[in-house]
Design a protein around this motif. Structure first.
Motif, PDB file in Angstrom:
ATOM      1  N   GLU A 227       0.837  -1.188   0.000  1.00  0.00           N
ATOM      2  CA  GLU A 227       0.000   0.000   0.000  1.00  0.00           C
ATOM      3  C   GLU A 227       0.876   1.243   0.000  1.00  0.00           C
ATOM      4  O   GLU A 227       1.851   1.338   0.718  1.00  0.00           O
ATOM      5  CB  GLU A 227      -0.902   0.013   1.231  1.00  0.00           C
ATOM      6  N   LYS A 228       0.479   2.216  -0.847  1.00  0.00           N
ATOM      7  CA  LYS A 228       1.231   3.462  -0.932  1.00  0.00           C
ATOM      8  C   LYS A 228       0.388   4.592  -0.389  1.00  0.00           C
ATOM      9  O   LYS A 228      -0.794   4.699  -0.677  1.00  0.00           O
ATOM     10  CB  LYS A 228       1.608   3.762  -2.380  1.00  0.00           C
ATOM     11  N   LYS A 229       1.012   5.441   0.366  1.00  0.00           N
ATOM     12  CA  LYS A 229       0.342   6.623   0.879  1.00  0.00           C
ATOM     13  C   LYS A 229       0.552   7.742  -0.141  1.00  0.00           C
ATOM     14  O   LYS A 229       1.641   7.934  -0.667  1.00  0.00           O
ATOM     15  CB  LYS A 229       0.937   7.038   2.229  1.00  0.00           C
ATOM     16  N   LYS A 230      -0.512   8.504  -0.415  1.00  0.00           N
ATOM     17  CA  LYS A 230      -0.416   9.605  -1.371  1.00  0.00           C
ATOM     18  C   LYS A 230       0.195  10.820  -0.682  1.00  0.00           C
ATOM     19  O   LYS A 230      -0.256  11.240   0.379  1.00  0.00           O
ATOM     20  CB  LYS A 230      -1.795   9.958  -1.905  1.00  0.00           C
ATOM     21  N   THR A 231       1.203  11.366  -1.315  1.00  0.00           N
ATOM     22  CA  THR A 231       1.816  12.591  -0.804  1.00  0.00           C
ATOM     23  C   THR A 231       1.171  13.776  -1.509  1.00  0.00           C
ATOM     24  O   THR A 231       0.345  13.617  -2.403  1.00  0.00           O
ATOM     25  CB  THR A 231       3.326  12.585  -1.081  1.00  0.00           C
ATOM     26  N   GLU A 232       1.557  14.971  -1.125  1.00  0.00           N
ATOM     27  CA  GLU A 232       1.021  16.172  -1.765  1.00  0.00           C
ATOM     28  C   GLU A 232       1.400  16.201  -3.241  1.00  0.00           C
ATOM     29  O   GLU A 232       0.607  16.585  -4.089  1.00  0.00           O
ATOM     30  CB  GLU A 232       1.554  17.425  -1.054  1.00  0.00           C
ATOM     31  N   VAL A 233       2.611  15.783  -3.551  1.00  0.00           N
ATOM     32  CA  VAL A 233       3.063  15.765  -4.944  1.00  0.00           C
ATOM     33  C   VAL A 233       2.259  14.737  -5.736  1.00  0.00           C
ATOM     34  O   VAL A 233       1.830  14.989  -6.864  1.00  0.00           O
ATOM     35  CB  VAL A 233       4.578  15.453  -5.027  1.00  0.00           C
ATOM     36  N   GLY A 234       2.011  13.586  -5.147  1.00  0.00           N
ATOM     37  CA  GLY A 234       1.226  12.553  -5.823  1.00  0.00           C
ATOM     38  C   GLY A 234      -0.198  13.003  -6.089  1.00  0.00           C
ATOM     39  O   GLY A 234      -0.749  12.748  -7.157  1.00  0.00           O
ATOM     40  N   LYS A 235      -0.794  13.696  -5.122  1.00  0.00           N
ATOM     41  CA  LYS A 235      -2.143  14.216  -5.302  1.00  0.00           C
ATOM     42  C   LYS A 235      -2.177  15.273  -6.404  1.00  0.00           C
ATOM     43  O   LYS A 235      -3.098  15.319  -7.212  1.00  0.00           O
ATOM     44  CB  LYS A 235      -2.670  14.797  -4.003  1.00  0.00           C
ATOM     45  N   ALA A 236      -1.160  16.131  -6.432  1.00  0.00           N
ATOM     46  CA  ALA A 236      -1.099  17.172  -7.461  1.00  0.00           C
ATOM     47  C   ALA A 236      -0.939  16.554  -8.845  1.00  0.00           C
ATOM     48  O   ALA A 236      -1.541  17.018  -9.815  1.00  0.00           O
ATOM     49  CB  ALA A 236       0.049  18.132  -7.167  1.00  0.00           C
ATOM     50  N   LEU A 237      -0.128  15.496  -8.932  1.00  0.00           N
ATOM     51  CA  LEU A 237       0.054  14.830 -10.223  1.00  0.00           C
ATOM     52  C   LEU A 237      -1.243  14.170 -10.692  1.00  0.00           C
ATOM     53  O   LEU A 237      -1.574  14.225 -11.876  1.00  0.00           O
ATOM     54  CB  LEU A 237       1.163  13.781 -10.125  1.00  0.00           C
ATOM     55  N   ASP A 238      -1.980  13.564  -9.776  1.00  0.00           N
ATOM     56  CA  ASP A 238      -3.267  12.970 -10.140  1.00  0.00           C
ATOM     57  C   ASP A 238      -4.235  14.028 -10.646  1.00  0.00           C
ATOM     58  O   ASP A 238      -4.924  13.839 -11.644  1.00  0.00           O
ATOM     59  CB  ASP A 238      -3.882  12.243  -8.940  1.00  0.00           C
TER      60      ASP A 238
END
Length: 114
Positions: free
Chosen positions: A26-37
């Motif tokens: 399981e991966k936790k979403k970081t702020e950068v990951g959320k922005a990329l999505d």
């Protein structure tokens, strides 16, 4: 007896290792990951709207060349009505699809005075 005990311990260790490895994936979403999505979704939306507009313009251009435009008549959405070689009436929607019309759906266009 010792053999059964060792096999039981190994089986227990195997199941314990499988459950730990499943949780590790399981991966936790970081702020950068959320922005990329968010950016990816926005780009996808923009690409879809550009594709729809391109299809609409292409189909309308082909219809103007190949088929006749019915003067003084309009489709339910206010766009031009085209007549093909088989005397079938249609209009082109915002996604570039030909929508075939029934006679009751064709409206008379109101002419504007200058």
């Amino acid at each position: 007896m010792k053999k059964k005990f060792v096999i039981g311990l190994l089986t227990l260790a195997l199941f314990g290792g499988v459950t730990l490895s499943v949780n590790a994936q399981e991966k936790k979403k970081t702020e950068v990951g959320k922005a990329l999505d968010h950016t990816g979704k926005a780009i996808g939306k923009g690409a879809k709207s550009v594709g729809n507009k391109t299809a609409e313009v292409a189909v309308k251009g082909g219809s103007k060349v190949a088929d006749k435009t019915w003067k003084g008549k309009m489709a339910p959405d206010g766009s031009d009505v085209y007549i093909n070689a088989k005397n079938e009436k249609y209009y082109v929607n915002s996604k570039g699809a030909k929508i075939w019309l029934k006679p009751s759906q064709i409206k008379t266009r109101v002419e504007t005075k200058n």
